[in-house]
Design a protein around this motif. Structure first.
Motif, PDB file in Angstrom:
ATOM      1  N   ALA A  48       4.212  35.085  55.182  1.00 14.41           N
ATOM      2  CA  ALA A  48       3.156  35.713  54.899  1.00 14.41           C
ATOM      3  C   ALA A  48       2.223  35.855  56.049  1.00 14.41           C
ATOM      4  CB  ALA A  48       2.332  35.416  53.831  1.00 14.41           C
ATOM      5  N   PRO A  49       2.821  36.540  57.068  1.00 17.64           N
ATOM      6  CA  PRO A  49       1.978  36.948  58.422  1.00 17.64           C
ATOM      7  C   PRO A  49       0.691  37.901  58.163  1.00 17.64           C
ATOM      8  CG  PRO A  49       3.872  37.968  58.641  1.00 17.64           C
ATOM      9  CD  PRO A  49       4.143  37.165  57.145  1.00 17.64           C
ATOM     10  N   ALA A  50      -0.268  37.660  58.580  1.00 15.15           N
ATOM     11  CA  ALA A  50      -1.430  38.678  58.497  1.00 15.15           C
ATOM     12  C   ALA A  50      -1.291  39.715  59.523  1.00 15.15           C
ATOM     13  CB  ALA A  50      -2.527  37.593  58.730  1.00 15.15           C
ATOM     14  N   ASP A  51      -1.316  39.407  60.880  1.00 15.06           N
ATOM     15  CA  ASP A  51      -1.364  40.464  62.022  1.00 15.06           C
ATOM     16  C   ASP A  51       0.157  40.861  62.116  1.00 15.06           C
ATOM     17  OD1 ASP A  51      -1.263  41.947  64.380  1.00 15.06           O
ATOM     18  OD2 ASP A  51      -2.987  40.696  65.052  1.00 15.06           O
ATOM     19  N   LEU A  52       0.646  42.146  61.275  1.00 18.83           N
ATOM     20  CA  LEU A  52       1.923  42.506  61.431  1.00 18.83           C
ATOM     21  C   LEU A  52       2.498  42.938  62.772  1.00 18.83           C
ATOM     22  CD1 LEU A  52       2.076  43.809  57.774  1.00 18.83           C
ATOM     23  CD2 LEU A  52       2.461  41.750  58.533  1.00 18.83           C
ATOM     24  N   LEU A  89       1.138  42.134  65.838  1.00 19.78           N
ATOM     25  CA  LEU A  89       1.160  40.617  66.678  1.00 19.78           C
ATOM     26  C   LEU A  89       2.458  40.026  66.559  1.00 19.78           C
ATOM     27  CD1 LEU A  89       0.235  39.282  69.125  1.00 19.78           C
ATOM     28  CD2 LEU A  89      -1.324  38.223  67.525  1.00 19.78           C
ATOM     29  N   THR A  90       2.656  39.930  65.224  1.00 20.18           N
ATOM     30  CA  THR A  90       3.860  39.086  64.748  1.00 20.18           C
ATOM     31  C   THR A  90       5.123  39.881  65.052  1.00 20.18           C
ATOM     32  OG1 THR A  90       2.413  38.097  62.803  1.00 20.18           O
ATOM     33  CG2 THR A  90       4.999  37.899  62.940  1.00 20.18           C
ATOM     34  N   GLY A  91       5.113  41.042  65.081  1.00 20.41           N
ATOM     35  CA  GLY A  91       6.336  41.780  65.355  1.00 20.41           C
ATOM     36  C   GLY A  91       6.627  41.708  66.808  1.00 20.41           C
ATOM     37  N   PHE A  92       5.551  41.643  67.552  1.00 17.66           N
ATOM     38  CA  PHE A  92       5.642  41.668  69.053  1.00 17.66           C
ATOM     39  C   PHE A  92       6.208  40.388  69.560  1.00 17.66           C
ATOM     40  CE2 PHE A  92       3.839  40.943  73.272  1.00 17.66           C
ATOM     41  CZ  PHE A  92       4.358  41.709  73.889  1.00 17.66           C
ATOM     42  N   VAL A  93       5.499  39.373  69.067  1.00  8.99           N
ATOM     43  CA  VAL A  93       5.943  37.983  69.526  1.00  8.99           C
ATOM     44  C   VAL A  93       7.227  37.817  69.015  1.00  8.99           C
ATOM     45  CG1 VAL A  93       5.418  35.660  69.493  1.00  8.99           C
ATOM     46  CG2 VAL A  93       3.560  37.125  69.558  1.00  8.99           C
ATOM     47  N   ALA A  94       7.588  38.304  67.763  1.00  7.13           N
ATOM     48  CA  ALA A  94       9.056  38.066  67.435  1.00  7.13           C
ATOM     49  C   ALA A  94       9.944  38.689  68.202  1.00  7.13           C
ATOM     50  CB  ALA A  94       9.250  38.490  65.991  1.00  7.13           C
ATOM     51  N   GLY A  95       9.787  39.922  68.698  1.00  4.71           N
ATOM     52  CA  GLY A  95      10.635  40.711  69.487  1.00  4.71           C
ATOM     53  C   GLY A  95      10.672  40.139  70.984  1.00  4.71           C
ATOM     54  N   ILE A  96       9.563  39.358  71.411  1.00  2.00           N
ATOM     55  CA  ILE A  96       9.770  38.955  72.639  1.00  2.00           C
ATOM     56  C   ILE A  96      10.623  37.542  72.609  1.00  2.00           C
ATOM     57  CG2 ILE A  96       8.335  37.231  74.275  1.00  2.00           C
ATOM     58  CD1 ILE A  96       8.017  40.281  74.578  1.00  2.00           C
ATOM     59  N   ALA A  97      10.403  36.728  71.389  1.00  2.00           N
ATOM     60  CA  ALA A  97      11.337  35.556  70.987  1.00  2.00           C
ATOM     61  C   ALA A  97      13.018  36.022  71.225  1.00  2.00           C
ATOM     62  CB  ALA A  97      11.114  35.166  69.797  1.00  2.00           C
ATOM     63  N   ALA A  98      13.046  36.993  70.352  1.00  5.70           N
ATOM     64  CA  ALA A  98      14.168  37.608  70.252  1.00  5.70           C
ATOM     65  C   ALA A  98      14.887  38.198  71.444  1.00  5.70           C
ATOM     66  CB  ALA A  98      14.587  38.819  69.177  1.00  5.70           C
ATOM     67  N   LEU A 134      10.669  42.582  77.245  1.00  4.13           N
ATOM     68  CA  LEU A 134       9.758  43.408  76.867  1.00  4.13           C
ATOM     69  C   LEU A 134      10.120  44.556  75.979  1.00  4.13           C
ATOM     70  CD1 LEU A 134       7.516  43.532  80.136  1.00  4.13           C
ATOM     71  CD2 LEU A 134       6.991  42.590  78.014  1.00  4.13           C
ATOM     72  N   LEU A 135      11.334  45.083  76.309  1.00  4.67           N
ATOM     73  CA  LEU A 135      11.839  46.351  75.345  1.00  4.67           C
ATOM     74  C   LEU A 135      11.993  45.944  73.925  1.00  4.67           C
ATOM     75  CD1 LEU A 135      14.744  47.900  77.414  1.00  4.67           C
ATOM     76  CD2 LEU A 135      12.556  48.827  76.758  1.00  4.67           C
ATOM     77  N   THR A 136      12.419  44.541  73.782  1.00  2.00           N
ATOM     78  CA  THR A 136      12.527  44.257  72.567  1.00  2.00           C
ATOM     79  C   THR A 136      11.220  43.693  71.791  1.00  2.00           C
ATOM     80  OG1 THR A 136      14.564  42.783  73.226  1.00  2.00           O
ATOM     81  CG2 THR A 136      13.987  42.459  70.731  1.00  2.00           C
ATOM     82  N   GLY A 137      10.408  43.155  72.532  1.00  2.00           N
ATOM     83  CA  GLY A 137       9.025  43.150  72.107  1.00  2.00           C
ATOM     84  C   GLY A 137       8.188  44.368  71.691  1.00  2.00           C
ATOM     85  N   ALA A 138       8.426  45.364  72.512  1.00  2.00           N
ATOM     86  CA  ALA A 138       7.919  46.897  72.085  1.00  2.00           C
ATOM     87  C   ALA A 138       8.480  47.268  70.496  1.00  2.00           C
ATOM     88  CB  ALA A 138       8.045  47.890  73.013  1.00  2.00           C
ATOM     89  N   LEU A 139       9.913  46.880  70.379  1.00  2.00           N
ATOM     90  CA  LEU A 139      10.719  47.134  69.055  1.00  2.00           C
ATOM     91  C   LEU A 139       9.976  46.593  68.093  1.00  2.00           C
ATOM     92  CD1 LEU A 139      12.890  48.414  67.460  1.00  2.00           C
ATOM     93  CD2 LEU A 139      14.271  46.322  67.957  1.00  2.00           C
ATOM     94  N   GLY A 140       9.621  45.283  68.249  1.00  2.00           N
ATOM     95  CA  GLY A 140       8.887  44.365  67.238  1.00  2.00           C
ATOM     96  C   GLY A 140       7.405  44.753  67.104  1.00  2.00           C
ATOM     97  N   ALA A 141       6.669  45.454  67.973  1.00  2.00           N
ATOM     98  CA  ALA A 141       5.247  45.888  67.848  1.00  2.00           C
ATOM     99  C   ALA A 141       5.352  47.201  66.967  1.00  2.00           C
ATOM    100  CB  ALA A 141       4.604  46.240  69.281  1.00  2.00           C
ATOM    101  N   VAL A 142       6.329  48.022  67.147  1.00  2.00           N
ATOM    102  CA  VAL A 142       6.498  49.181  66.608  1.00  2.00           C
ATOM    103  C   VAL A 142       7.163  48.971  65.116  1.00  2.00           C
ATOM    104  CG1 VAL A 142       7.717  51.240  66.350  1.00  2.00           C
ATOM    105  CG2 VAL A 142       6.832  50.641  68.739  1.00  2.00           C
ATOM    106  N   THR A 143       8.020  48.309  65.002  1.00  4.01           N
ATOM    107  CA  THR A 143       8.717  48.152  63.680  1.00  4.01           C
ATOM    108  C   THR A 143       7.977  46.760  62.657  1.00  4.01           C
ATOM    109  OG1 THR A 143      10.295  46.393  64.368  1.00  4.01           O
ATOM    110  CG2 THR A 143      11.073  49.013  64.312  1.00  4.01           C
ATOM    111  N   GLY A 144       7.392  46.082  63.307  1.00  4.57           N
ATOM    112  CA  GLY A 144       6.572  44.914  62.529  1.00  4.57           C
ATOM    113  C   GLY A 144       5.729  45.181  61.421  1.00  4.57           C
ATOM    114  N   PRO A 145       4.883  46.457  61.552  1.00  2.00           N
ATOM    115  CA  PRO A 145       3.815  46.660  60.659  1.00  2.00           C
ATOM    116  C   PRO A 145       4.716  47.271  59.429  1.00  2.00           C
ATOM    117  CG  PRO A 145       2.938  47.506  62.565  1.00  2.00           C
ATOM    118  CD  PRO A 145       4.409  46.663  63.038  1.00  2.00           C
ATOM    119  N   ARG A 146       5.808  47.596  59.498  1.00  3.92           N
ATOM    120  CA  ARG A 146       6.470  48.348  58.382  1.00  3.92           C
ATOM    121  C   ARG A 146       7.536  47.030  57.883  1.00  3.92           C
ATOM    122  NH1 ARG A 146       8.011  53.224  56.735  1.00  3.92           N
ATOM    123  NH2 ARG A 146       7.049  54.446  58.526  1.00  3.92           N
TER     124      ARG A 146
END
Length: 214
Positions: free
Chosen positions: A154-158, A160-169, A198-210
């Protein structure tokens, strides 16, 4: 009042406590098999670098591997923190800056010690144009596995969470790619590996909220 109490009682009657380490297990179940899939993709498509026995004796190989591994570890730890409603990224960006600065120092030292005629090879190598995209490709299974795990949290900041998850991946994908990549230039790793991450981080930032909406 009695009716309200009865309603509340009926809603919570069958609730069971969540196991203590459920979130850790969920993340492990999502991330580790996905990382294994990325490794299999690397072995099946490009394969290990042909000079692997020699590469294992080179400090630059292990520095390249450590750079990606440290970013991945720092990012996944932050993902764990962010996966809870009251979570935060901790000091992830401070750690990321420190890892990047250390790698930049190593890259600068290599350039200073190398002949000027080798600068182009150290910076561009022979694979600069496709390196970031291969890293992105190897990162996709890990990102999908991480999202699968986070959808059970249950992340709150979707974003940011998506971006960090993308960086991790992305860092995990870069670590996988490093076992195939024959580039030994630390400036190359600093620029082109970081771009793939960073490309994967950007993917996470864009798709995380959805993808992480709950």
């Amino acid at each position: 009042m009695t009716k309200t109490d009865d309603i509340i009682e009926s809603l919570v009657r069958d609730l069971k406590p969540v196991p203590r380490h459920a979130l850790r297990r969920s993340l492990a179940l999502g991330i580790l098999p996905a990382l294994g899939l990325s490794l299999l993709m690397m072995l099946a498509i490009p394969g290990l670098r042909v000079d692997m026995p020699d590469a294992l004796t080179l400090p630059v190989f292990w520095i390249k591997s450590a750079y990606n591994a440290l970013i991945a570890i720092a990012a996944f730890l932050s993902v764990f923190r962010l996966s809870r409603p009251d979570g935060s990224e901790g000091r992830f960006f401070d750690r990321l800056a420190l890892i990047f600065a250390a790698m930049a120092a190593v890259a600068a030292i290599q350039l200073i010690m190398a002949p000027a005629g080798t600068y182009r090879v150290l910076i561009l190598g022979s694979s600069a144009l496709h390196c970031p995209f291969l890293i992105f490709g190897f990162a996709l299974p890990v990102y999908a596995g991480t999202v699968w795990s986070l959808r059970r949290a249950a992340p709150a900041d979707l974003r940011l969470t998506g971006f960090v998850a993308g960086i991790a991946a992305g860092a995990a994908g870069a670590w996988v790619y490093s076992w195939f990549c024959t580039e030994n230039g630390m400036p190359f790793v600093l620029i082109w590996y970081s771009l793939g991450i960073l490309l994967t981080g950007a993917l996470g930032a864009v798709t995380g909220p959805r993808l992480l909406r709950w």
